[in-house]
Design a protein around this motif. Sequence first.
Motif, PDB file in Angstrom:
ATOM      1  N   TYR A 285       0.826  -1.212   0.000  1.00  0.00           N
ATOM      2  CA  TYR A 285       0.000   0.000   0.000  1.00  0.00           C
ATOM      3  C   TYR A 285       0.859   1.262   0.000  1.00  0.00           C
ATOM      4  CZ  TYR A 285      -3.765  -3.180   1.244  1.00  0.00           C
ATOM      5  OH  TYR A 285      -4.656  -4.213   1.239  1.00  0.00           O
ATOM      6  N   ALA A 286       1.866   1.268   0.883  1.00  0.00           N
ATOM      7  CA  ALA A 286       2.615   2.504   1.139  1.00  0.00           C
ATOM      8  C   ALA A 286       3.847   2.637   0.246  1.00  0.00           C
ATOM      9  CB  ALA A 286       3.036   2.550   2.609  1.00  0.00           C
ATOM     10  N   GLY A 287       4.203   1.586  -0.478  1.00  0.00           N
ATOM     11  CA  GLY A 287       5.486   1.601  -1.181  1.00  0.00           C
ATOM     12  C   GLY A 287       6.606   1.450  -0.165  1.00  0.00           C
ATOM     13  N   GLU A 288       7.798   1.824  -0.537  1.00  0.00           N
ATOM     14  CA  GLU A 288       8.937   1.679   0.387  1.00  0.00           C
ATOM     15  C   GLU A 288       8.869   2.761   1.469  1.00  0.00           C
ATOM     16  OE1 GLU A 288      11.121  -0.670   0.750  1.00  0.00           O
ATOM     17  OE2 GLU A 288      10.281  -1.798  -0.923  1.00  0.00           O
ATOM     18  N   PHE A 289       8.839   2.325   2.709  1.00  0.00           N
ATOM     19  CA  PHE A 289       8.846   3.240   3.851  1.00  0.00           C
ATOM     20  C   PHE A 289      10.124   2.996   4.645  1.00  0.00           C
ATOM     21  CE2 PHE A 289       6.315  -0.540   4.678  1.00  0.00           C
ATOM     22  CZ  PHE A 289       6.960  -1.089   5.775  1.00  0.00           C
ATOM     23  N   GLN A 290      10.424   3.929   5.547  1.00  0.00           N
ATOM     24  CA  GLN A 290      11.658   3.825   6.344  1.00  0.00           C
ATOM     25  C   GLN A 290      11.417   2.933   7.556  1.00  0.00           C
ATOM     26  OE1 GLN A 290      13.231   7.658   7.252  1.00  0.00           O
ATOM     27  NE2 GLN A 290      15.151   6.886   8.076  1.00  0.00           N
ATOM     28  N   ARG A 291      12.343   2.028   7.803  1.00  0.00           N
ATOM     29  CA  ARG A 291      12.212   1.057   8.898  1.00  0.00           C
ATOM     30  C   ARG A 291      13.287   1.335   9.944  1.00  0.00           C
ATOM     31  NH1 ARG A 291      10.393  -4.378   5.880  1.00  0.00           N
ATOM     32  NH2 ARG A 291       9.418  -3.426   4.045  1.00  0.00           N
ATOM     33  N   ILE A 292      12.846   1.423  11.207  1.00  0.00           N
ATOM     34  CA  ILE A 292      13.777   1.701  12.305  1.00  0.00           C
ATOM     35  C   ILE A 292      13.520   0.679  13.410  1.00  0.00           C
ATOM     36  CG2 ILE A 292      14.566   3.413  13.993  1.00  0.00           C
ATOM     37  CD1 ILE A 292      13.226   5.553  12.092  1.00  0.00           C
ATOM     38  N   GLY A 293      14.542  -0.073  13.774  1.00  0.00           N
ATOM     39  CA  GLY A 293      14.428  -1.051  14.851  1.00  0.00           C
ATOM     40  C   GLY A 293      15.247  -0.612  16.055  1.00  0.00           C
ATOM     41  N   LEU A 294      14.678  -0.712  17.265  1.00  0.00           N
ATOM     42  CA  LEU A 294      15.347  -0.257  18.494  1.00  0.00           C
ATOM     43  C   LEU A 294      15.525  -1.431  19.446  1.00  0.00           C
ATOM     44  CD1 LEU A 294      13.165   2.936  19.141  1.00  0.00           C
ATOM     45  CD2 LEU A 294      15.269   2.782  17.789  1.00  0.00           C
ATOM     46  N   SER A 295      16.708  -1.544  20.042  1.00  0.00           N
ATOM     47  CA  SER A 295      16.951  -2.620  21.001  1.00  0.00           C
ATOM     48  C   SER A 295      18.070  -2.236  21.956  1.00  0.00           C
ATOM     49  CB  SER A 295      17.346  -3.908  20.264  1.00  0.00           C
ATOM     50  OG  SER A 295      17.654  -4.926  21.188  1.00  0.00           O
ATOM     51  N   ALA A 296      17.995  -2.782  23.174  1.00  0.00           N
ATOM     52  CA  ALA A 296      19.082  -2.564  24.138  1.00  0.00           C
ATOM     53  C   ALA A 296      20.145  -3.635  24.019  1.00  0.00           C
ATOM     54  CB  ALA A 296      18.520  -2.555  25.564  1.00  0.00           C
ATOM     55  N   THR A 297      19.758  -4.844  23.585  1.00  0.00           N
ATOM     56  CA  THR A 297      20.705  -5.964  23.557  1.00  0.00           C
ATOM     57  C   THR A 297      20.495  -6.816  22.322  1.00  0.00           C
ATOM     58  OG1 THR A 297      19.116  -7.218  24.866  1.00  0.00           O
ATOM     59  CG2 THR A 297      20.929  -6.221  26.066  1.00  0.00           C
ATOM     60  N   VAL A 298      21.528  -6.956  21.538  1.00  0.00           N
ATOM     61  CA  VAL A 298      21.509  -7.878  20.393  1.00  0.00           C
ATOM     62  C   VAL A 298      22.936  -8.351  20.157  1.00  0.00           C
ATOM     63  CG1 VAL A 298      21.182  -8.107  17.906  1.00  0.00           C
ATOM     64  CG2 VAL A 298      19.489  -6.885  19.233  1.00  0.00           C
ATOM     65  N   GLY A 299      23.117  -9.664  20.044  1.00  0.00           N
ATOM     66  CA  GLY A 299      24.454 -10.201  19.783  1.00  0.00           C
ATOM     67  C   GLY A 299      24.778 -10.291  18.308  1.00  0.00           C
ATOM     68  N   ASN A 300      23.751 -10.268  17.458  1.00  0.00           N
ATOM     69  CA  ASN A 300      23.952 -10.397  15.998  1.00  0.00           C
ATOM     70  C   ASN A 300      23.144  -9.347  15.242  1.00  0.00           C
ATOM     71  OD1 ASN A 300      21.671 -11.700  17.002  1.00  0.00           O
ATOM     72  ND2 ASN A 300      21.587 -13.187  15.340  1.00  0.00           N
TER      73      ASN A 300
END
Length: 903
Positions: A182-197
């Motif tokens: 529907y929206a076409g390409e939109f901006q994606r933002i992921g937030l996290s405090a802990t990620v090993g990979n």
Amino acid sequence: MRGGIALALELLGDHVRACIKKRGFAGLSPAQEQAIPLVLQKKNLVLIAPTGTGKTESAMFPVFDSLVKMPAGGGIRAIYVTPLRSLNRDILSRMEWWCRELGLKVGVRHGDTPMAERRKQALSPPDLLITTPETLQALFMGKRLRKHLEHVEFVIIDEIHEMAASKRGAQLAVALERLAEYAGEFQRIGLSATVGNPETIARFLCGARPCAIVQVPVAKQLEIAVHFVGDDFKHQVRALEQALDREGSTLVFVNTRVTAEALGHALYPRGDVEVHHGSLSKEIRIDAEDRFKKGEIRTLICTSSMELGIDIGRVDHVIQFGSPREVARLVQRVGRAGHQLNTISRGTILTTGFDDLLESLVIARRARANEIEPVVPEASAADVLANQVAAIAVEYGEIERSRIRTIVERTSLFAGSGTLLDDVCTQLEEHRLVRLDGSRIVTTARARRYLSGNLSMIHDERKIPVFDMVSRRTVGTLDESFVVGWVHTGAVFITKGQLWRVLEINDGRLTVEPAKKAIGELPSWEGEQIPVPFAVAREAGTIRRERTTGKYTQEKEGIAFADHVLSEMEKNRCKIPTDRLITFENIDDGVVCNVCAGHKSNEALGRVLSILISARYGTTVGIELDAYRILLRLPSEVRAADVRDFFLSLEPAHMPGILKLALKRTALFKWKLVQIAKKFGAIDPDADYEKISIQRLLDYFDNTVVQREAYRELLSGYMDVDAAAEIVRRVKAGEIELAIGPHSIIGADGILSSRDQIPPPTADQAVLATLKRRLDQDEVVLACMNCRNWKSRTVVSRVPEIPQCPKCGARLIAVLKPYEADTYETTAKKNKSPEERATEQRLLRSANIVLSSGKKAVIALSARGVGPENASRILATLADGDAFYREILKAERNFIQTHRYWS
């Protein structure tokens, strides 16, 4: 650094900069400095930064900057997805101020959003919508809402690590691609405090699209201490109290609700402690959060319910009671302390046993070195794909199969999934969720009904009531998975801070009685417990082998204790199991295999060994395990040497096949098969598990995609076949030795000490406290036996110490149960029947007891099954305080166990 701050701020427009200044920001955090320029450049982004470094603002400042420059109205522009409704509430309260100041509209939508608010959003959509993964699914079902989605330019996913590792995350990944239609390409933002990979998380968020990664190291801001407090509960509580007496506020994290309740009960008299976990009502949790934030209480004892970034104000110190089990969990939890820029997060692990200590030393070292476990997304989950195919068919009415393939294969989780889509579509047609018309997939009337009950990939799990035969009350509930997989008649488990023994499992209910003996009787499944990863258990085994290594110099006291335990074992000529030695010990009812391989690997090894032994000897083999040992309950003729030989006969390539055979007839496999069949629409969501024939299920789904998914989930989620196979490979290569050893304190004894055995020291107090509360709230009828012209219905807590008739002033007051109230009128009659005279005599005895003992007599007479005779006996003991209530409890228990035999 100042240049970085100035640059990031200067990139933002005047409106947003003015709000930042008005809100009192002294400057931007390193996370904000690095993230804001990338978001303004329209780059997809995964931001990993410690709790309290302003991750939400890192994303939202530049998003707000873009939103205020857009023309007003016209649909939803930004969607903020969180894993929990409580986080939705928290984010909404933070975003409302900014949106008000910037002239933007913000809304929240989840399962509890009122219909009026939903209609309002459909007619006049907010610029920023805060929602959950499940509610995002629902947005695709309404024509008007779909129209609003055409304007989405930003999707922010908070706590992305929490979702990426689950089927909810797989469903969300497909939803993002459906949104892109529907929206076409939109901006994606992921937030996290802990990620090993982080690279894997970036692929989860964006598929094959480019994605920037900003990672602010957590380790630099962590200060972690490990202390050994032993296994005596009273000593543990004293040590915890000493830690709480330092200045400031403290979060005490525990691994189970049982431990939270037991510690909360022990520390309650302090007056500054509250408990917070997922079983408590929303109102109670919010109240505890608010009181902590206001400083009315200084300590929250909590489970993972407080790991995620709910704003509870300043936290000065985090205590982890017992091993945190995982590095990511420790970092997430300790990161909640020092919730301000440039402050050190201080955490203390209080360890309670030998395994606990070594494990905590390993996890603390790995946290300082930023060696966080990788997040493993759920790839090729067939039930998620089934759910999404049905949803897409409803969304479009009919659609080309090739277009669905394009949508789902843009995600990293279904890219290159081969024939999975075709297998799923065939299965869905069989259950009338879609109709296959050549290359097209057509929706059905049943599909929309299916979706209304299956928006979520969280399996609908019934709560099984636990009914206490002593108090005749439901004392709590257990998850269906626990009951199905692990509970049997005679099993002992803990709930509500007390031990219970199962007497009967019938009609969807467990009937139990309080159990006094704990040792050796807890179930093998650890329920809420977090599994210890393979790498952590292997390194704990390395400490056993190498003793004091340079890696652990910060914990001299703990290493010294571990060294003492190991030295004592050597003096007794025990073989010490390590990362390079597996030992087998004979015990009375079986064999303990000491394997430092983590929970999931040992689960796989234990089940493989059990089926081979069972097949050879034609007997049932019981299993009990943890991260460092497997206890096999065996017939007397099977000894350690035999189990070692079975271990040596294992072939890594054969293990998955053996495990499938082992699982096929288990209640656990049946339960998992039912869950997945429900997601395929093959079984109604509210179908009763107990009434479904296991044989019919096995026959119906044999060699289908449903059966394959059940095996995939059990073999990857409940156990780690690859890690178990790696252990077997190392044994065959001579890198790990096998030996038979004598009984040792970290073998059979370790099975007992590793359990979560907090409650027994406080169970009696907890039971008495419950009884007191119940009696206080019990209704009674007070009636004057002097004037016989006054009665009053009240609760025990309101009865004065010396009850008195307000009409004649006499103290000859009888106590009646509410259902007996009508009998009082008969005492004023002149011509009484024999039955009425007996009632009068009983009420006079009751009144005489109250005359001599006051309110204490009223309390005794309000108890279940306690009449004047029993009340006299209780009061004659002259017991006071807890002893008095114990006598009441004894009388109630006796009544419940014997009243059915009364004539």
